[in-house]
Design an enzyme around this catalytic site. Structure first.
Site, mmCIF file in Angstrom:
data_model
loop_
_atom_site.group_PDB
_atom_site.id
_atom_site.type_symbol
_atom_site.label_atom_id
_atom_site.label_comp_id
_atom_site.label_asym_id
_atom_site.label_seq_id
_atom_site.Cartn_x
_atom_site.Cartn_y
_atom_site.Cartn_z
ATOM 1 C CE LYS A 1 -14.029 -5.902 -1.474
ATOM 2 N NZ LYS A 1 -14.703 -6.505 -0.366
ATOM 3 C CE LYS B 1 -10.406 -13.122 -3.572
ATOM 4 N NZ LYS B 1 -9.862 -12.937 -2.225
ATOM 5 C CE LYS C 1 -4.414 -1.485 1.948
ATOM 6 N NZ LYS C 1 -5.420 -1.180 2.982
#
Ligand code: AMP
Ligand code: TRP
Length: 326
Positions: free
Chosen positions: A195, A192, A111
């Site tokens: 979202k 997978k 991140k």
């Protein structure tokens, strides 16, 4: 009864994969464990958030979990920011964590590379997570694989603290839903369902429009041999549809396979679409009813009172041991 605890990021969208891989399991756990579920809204602000949207998402997430079958009588449900003791304990844990070990967290490394001006909070995130867990003497912590390292760090911090100051924290164990069904993307069934997929045609959101959902399933990528068989390696698309049907109807895969053995792909898809759409329609109806009632506030108020009482005791014990008293 063993205690299970998990935190949910109010990220806004819940996929059919989350519903099958995670929420359905929480619904099963609620009969076996003393389950604590909270909205990790303080973790959410480690990256930039719109305040109005953040507030709305926290409320919506609780409503959605309740609509999916999380029973407020069986679970303790609360908002992280409703309880000031999370941040209190987090500070003491930060002071008992080495800079180097926190720097090894792969989520932080990922991140901090993605955001140009990342916050210090992004770095101390795992110690807040450790506080969330250690405050309530959790035995088990169900998390996705990406969070396992944070639970391991929590264990290390707890053991170190116990050694230094005497038995204080229970050492938690992560539960990774590895045997749970993995739902794959409808357009690329080797990936997978997520979202954050580039193409949302392959992802079903629990709050998606019902007709759009039906279309997504009817245009799912399959293969050309037109034989319904469960074979994830060679027939990932068909196997994914069989898995979805199996989980949502509580049927064994082999019984589903048998049921559709003479069906063509169109018929299979139609049946899968019916089951998914019925499930989502029922969740969406309940979700709207809950949002129009006071239930979310009632549940969160109850959770707030209960968890503040528990957390206060733990933090007082910790402060005493560390010498943060008069
Ligand atoms: P995420 O949304 O990736 O943070 O995942 C939250 C939880 O949902 C984790 O426990 C995952 O294991 C589960 N989950 C997410 N996507 C899927 C999927 N496609 N199939 C099964 N479980 C999933
Ligand atoms: N970091 C977790 C996630 O992103 C959410 C979380 C916060 C959590 N605190 C927790 C999960 C404590 C389990 C236990 O998914």
């Amino acid at each position: 009864m063993k205690r299970l605890l998990t935190g949910l990021q109010p990220s806004g969208e819940i996929t059919l994969g989350n519903l099958i891989g995670s929420i359905k399991q929480m619904v099963e756990y609620q009969n076996k464990y003393d389950s604590f579920i909270f909205v990790a809204n303080m973790h959410a602000i480690t990256v930039n958030q719109d305040p109005t949207i953040l507030k709305e998402r926290a409320r919506n997430l609780v409503a959605l979990y309740l609509a999916c079958g999380i029973d407020p009588e069986k679970n303790t449900i609360y908002l992280q920011s409703d309880n000031p003791y999370h941040a209190n304990l987090s500070w003491v844990l930060e002071c008992n964590t080495y800079f180097g070990e926190a720097g090894r967290m792969t989520q932080f490394k990922d991140k901090s590379q993605k955001h140009k001006n990342f916050s210090v909070g992004l770095f101390t995130y795992p110690m807040l997570m450790a506080a969330d867990i250690l405050l309530y003497d959790a035995d088990y912590v169900p998390v996705g694989i990406d969070q396992k390292q944070h639970v391991e760090l929590t264990r290390d911090i707890a053991l170190r603290f116990n050694n230094k100051y005497g038995e204080t924290f229970k050492i938690p164990e992560p539960i990774i839903p590895s045997n749970g069904a993995k739902i794959t993307d409808l357009q690329d069934p080797t990936k997978k369902m997520s979202k954050s997929a580039e193409n949302l045609k392959g992802t079903i959101l629990v709050l998606d429009d019902i007709n759009a959902t039906r279309k997504k399933i009817m245009s799912a990528v399959t293969d050309s041999d037109n034989q319904v068989k469960y074979d994830p390696l060679n027939k990932p698309g068909i196997s994914n549809l069989l898995t979805i049907y199996s989980v949502l109807t509580n049927m064994e895969i082999k019984d589903v396979e048998n049921k559709f053995k003479d069906a063509n792909y169109g018929e299979l898809k139609k049946n899968v679409a019916d089951v998914v759409c019925n499930t989502l329609e029922s969740i969406q109806t309940k979700y709207k009813e809950i949002l129009n009632s006071n239930l979310v506030d009632e549940v969160l108020d109850k959770g707030k009172v209960k968890t503040i009482e528990l957390a206060k005791k733990k933090v007082e014990e910790v402060f005493n041991k560390v010498g943060l008293t008069r």
